[in-house]
Scaffold this motif. Sequence first.
Motif, PDB file in Angstrom:
ATOM      1  N   GLU A 100       1.012  -0.933   0.020  1.00  0.00           N
ATOM      2  CA  GLU A 100      -0.062   0.153   0.138  1.00  0.00           C
ATOM      3  C   GLU A 100       0.956   1.371   0.001  1.00  0.00           C
ATOM      4  N   PRO A 101       0.936   1.953  -1.124  1.00  0.00           N
ATOM      5  CA  PRO A 101       2.150   2.877  -1.422  1.00  0.00           C
ATOM      6  C   PRO A 101       2.251   3.929  -0.188  1.00  0.00           C
ATOM      7  N   GLN A 102       1.037   4.306   0.195  1.00  0.00           N
ATOM      8  CA  GLN A 102       0.978   5.790   1.326  1.00  0.00           C
ATOM      9  C   GLN A 102       1.379   5.165   2.789  1.00  0.00           C
ATOM     10  N   GLU A 103       1.258   3.940   2.962  1.00  0.00           N
ATOM     11  CA  GLU A 103       1.275   3.475   4.243  1.00  0.00           C
ATOM     12  C   GLU A 103       2.572   3.741   5.058  1.00  0.00           C
ATOM     13  N   PRO A 104       3.813   3.593   4.234  1.00  0.00           N
ATOM     14  CA  PRO A 104       5.160   3.732   4.929  1.00  0.00           C
ATOM     15  C   PRO A 104       5.308   5.270   5.719  1.00  0.00           C
ATOM     16  N   PHE A 105       4.457   6.035   4.989  1.00  0.00           N
ATOM     17  CA  PHE A 105       4.641   7.582   5.410  1.00  0.00           C
ATOM     18  C   PHE A 105       4.035   7.663   6.979  1.00  0.00           C
ATOM     19  N   VAL A 106       2.973   6.946   7.262  1.00  0.00           N
ATOM     20  CA  VAL A 106       2.481   6.859   8.644  1.00  0.00           C
ATOM     21  C   VAL A 106       3.365   6.115   9.680  1.00  0.00           C
ATOM     22  N   PHE A 140      -0.194   4.892  16.334  1.00  0.00           N
ATOM     23  CA  PHE A 140      -1.033   4.645  15.227  1.00  0.00           C
ATOM     24  C   PHE A 140      -0.024   3.975  14.275  1.00  0.00           C
ATOM     25  N   LEU A 141      -0.427   2.676  14.014  1.00  0.00           N
ATOM     26  CA  LEU A 141       0.431   2.009  12.993  1.00  0.00           C
ATOM     27  C   LEU A 141      -0.328   1.788  11.590  1.00  0.00           C
ATOM     28  N   PRO A 142       0.553   1.898  10.655  1.00  0.00           N
ATOM     29  CA  PRO A 142      -0.293   1.748   9.165  1.00  0.00           C
ATOM     30  C   PRO A 142      -0.574   0.272   8.831  1.00  0.00           C
ATOM     31  N   ALA A 143      -1.317  -0.017   7.877  1.00  0.00           N
ATOM     32  CA  ALA A 143      -1.577  -1.117   7.472  1.00  0.00           C
ATOM     33  C   ALA A 143      -0.253  -2.008   7.220  1.00  0.00           C
ATOM     34  N   PHE A 144      -0.144  -3.186   7.442  1.00  0.00           N
ATOM     35  CA  PHE A 144       0.941  -4.369   7.381  1.00  0.00           C
ATOM     36  C   PHE A 144       2.110  -3.816   7.959  1.00  0.00           C
ATOM     37  N   ASP A 145       2.047  -3.190   9.043  1.00  0.00           N
ATOM     38  CA  ASP A 145       3.339  -2.792   9.810  1.00  0.00           C
ATOM     39  C   ASP A 145       4.035  -3.929  10.328  1.00  0.00           C
ATOM     40  N   ASN A 146       5.338  -3.998  10.107  1.00  0.00           N
ATOM     41  CA  ASN A 146       6.365  -4.922  10.350  1.00  0.00           C
ATOM     42  C   ASN A 146       6.574  -5.171  11.810  1.00  0.00           C
ATOM     43  N   ALA A 147       6.232  -4.200  12.529  1.00  0.00           N
ATOM     44  CA  ALA A 147       6.335  -4.451  14.022  1.00  0.00           C
ATOM     45  C   ALA A 147       5.324  -5.511  14.515  1.00  0.00           C
ATOM     46  N   ILE A 148       4.285  -5.905  13.725  1.00  0.00           N
ATOM     47  CA  ILE A 148       3.245  -7.130  13.948  1.00  0.00           C
ATOM     48  C   ILE A 148       3.557  -8.165  12.968  1.00  0.00           C
ATOM     49  N   LEU A 149       4.038  -7.760  11.951  1.00  0.00           N
ATOM     50  CA  LEU A 149       4.230  -8.895  10.848  1.00  0.00           C
ATOM     51  C   LEU A 149       5.418  -9.553  10.926  1.00  0.00           C
ATOM     52  N   GLY A 150       6.498  -9.128  11.452  1.00  0.00           N
ATOM     53  CA  GLY A 150       7.692  -9.396  11.596  1.00  0.00           C
ATOM     54  C   GLY A 150       8.081 -10.563  12.637  1.00  0.00           C
ATOM     55  N   TYR A 151       6.883 -11.072  12.938  1.00  0.00           N
ATOM     56  CA  TYR A 151       7.256 -12.031  14.045  1.00  0.00           C
ATOM     57  C   TYR A 151       6.303 -13.375  13.523  1.00  0.00           C
ATOM     58  N   HIS A 152       6.621 -14.742  13.860  1.00  0.00           N
ATOM     59  CA  HIS A 152       5.667 -15.779  14.041  1.00  0.00           C
ATOM     60  C   HIS A 152       4.837 -15.774  15.034  1.00  0.00           C
ATOM     61  N   ASP A 153       5.355 -15.686  16.492  1.00  0.00           N
ATOM     62  CA  ASP A 153       4.329 -15.441  17.490  1.00  0.00           C
ATOM     63  C   ASP A 153       4.426 -14.038  17.738  1.00  0.00           C
ATOM     64  N   ARG A 154       2.916 -13.548  17.489  1.00  0.00           N
ATOM     65  CA  ARG A 154       2.914 -11.989  17.727  1.00  0.00           C
ATOM     66  C   ARG A 154       2.255 -11.535  18.914  1.00  0.00           C
ATOM     67  N   THR A 155       2.225 -12.488  19.567  1.00  0.00           N
ATOM     68  CA  THR A 155       1.644 -12.284  20.955  1.00  0.00           C
ATOM     69  C   THR A 155       2.224 -11.060  21.928  1.00  0.00           C
ATOM     70  N   ARG A 156       3.396 -10.906  21.474  1.00  0.00           N
ATOM     71  CA  ARG A 156       4.114  -9.900  22.054  1.00  0.00           C
ATOM     72  C   ARG A 156       3.526  -8.390  21.899  1.00  0.00           C
ATOM     73  N   ILE A 157       2.660  -8.522  20.792  1.00  0.00           N
ATOM     74  CA  ILE A 157       2.164  -6.926  20.710  1.00  0.00           C
ATOM     75  C   ILE A 157       0.687  -6.998  20.151  1.00  0.00           C
ATOM     76  N   ILE A 158       0.157  -8.346  19.825  1.00  0.00           N
ATOM     77  CA  ILE A 158      -1.153  -8.464  19.746  1.00  0.00           C
ATOM     78  C   ILE A 158      -1.952  -9.725  20.268  1.00  0.00           C
ATOM     79  N   ASP A 159      -3.077  -9.477  20.653  1.00  0.00           N
ATOM     80  CA  ASP A 159      -3.593 -10.779  21.074  1.00  0.00           C
ATOM     81  C   ASP A 159      -4.170 -11.743  19.929  1.00  0.00           C
ATOM     82  N   ASP A 160      -3.976 -12.986  20.276  1.00  0.00           N
ATOM     83  CA  ASP A 160      -4.329 -14.147  19.399  1.00  0.00           C
ATOM     84  C   ASP A 160      -5.717 -13.916  18.589  1.00  0.00           C
TER      85      ASP A 160
END
Length: 363
Positions: A41-47, A274-294
Amino acid sequence: MTVLDVRALNRATLARQMLLDRSHASTLDAVAHLCGLQAQEPQEPFVGLWSRLRDFTPETLSDLLVQRRVVRLHLMRRTVHLVTADDALAWRGRHDAMLRQRVLGVYRDELAGVDLEELAAAGRVVMADGEPRTMPEIAREVADRWPGVGTRALGEMLLAALIPVVQLPPRGLWRQKGGARAALLSSWLGREPDPPSENGSDPAGEALVRRYLAAFGPATSTDLRTWCGVAGLPKAVSALRDELVSFRDERGRELLDLPDAPRPDPDTPAPVRFLPAFDNAILGYHDRTRIIDDEHRGLSVAGERVVLVDGRVAATWTTDGGTVQVTPLHPLAAADRAEIAEEGQSLAKFVSDGETTNVHITS
């Protein structure tokens, strides 16, 4: 071995991701530190950068794209990433096999019987004239050699896997729209991508491990593979064992990290972000429970923009006519709603070029 609980991992992630305190880093240095930003999503990195950097202006990122210091290309997980030119050249070759396999995973039947080396050679001949092309355009130019193969499959395999290319501006520039036109990575940057390593060494893989841990650690080897999609990194991890430190999570899994990387006190306050769509702070893990509930894990792969409260995903957000609309995922305390409103006003001003500071938080 020290055990790190979910909150400790959360604070480490926020610190590495520049989400605990906004950074004074330059835009280029931030893109490098983060190992790029997912950018289909081309505009998301700006956010994403606005949430991480002090005094970020979108023109700085647009300028870097025009100056060819930052580029857009298919890389980690076969998704479009915004990375520095240096990282594109250093990492593209290390992702070759993964990119091919991921495209084949979608088009295996259509591409059955197609010699991929022959297809790559034909595609390079077409691209050699230096003219930018879209996926449908390059597919049509080689389609007569592979009758019966869908042009979508040919285009995806060529420009998302076989040929190192970048997506050219104006795609990815602030407030501009443009289709995905591709040019050879080597032509755009004036240098060939780094070749595969020889003699069994894997300097590119080792660099990926170090850079990943600097931006995402502590993390498991499975997290690392989920982030980049690349197989074959256990050898790189083994080569680096002596310079890494190990922890355990609450499930007993080994976590690897760089010895001097920040691991803040778990009680460190975390601001609303506020995080943009597809932010790697979430997608950068297999186990994402450190930042988002299952129970909310699906939001991160569905392209929902999310709000962090006390470091965890607590709401989604959208924009509507310049107003930032926030939808909580669970009841929020009055203090949290007030902080969301304050940060949301700043975001509304950013995305509307200063025209509005409207925020609406649903009940």
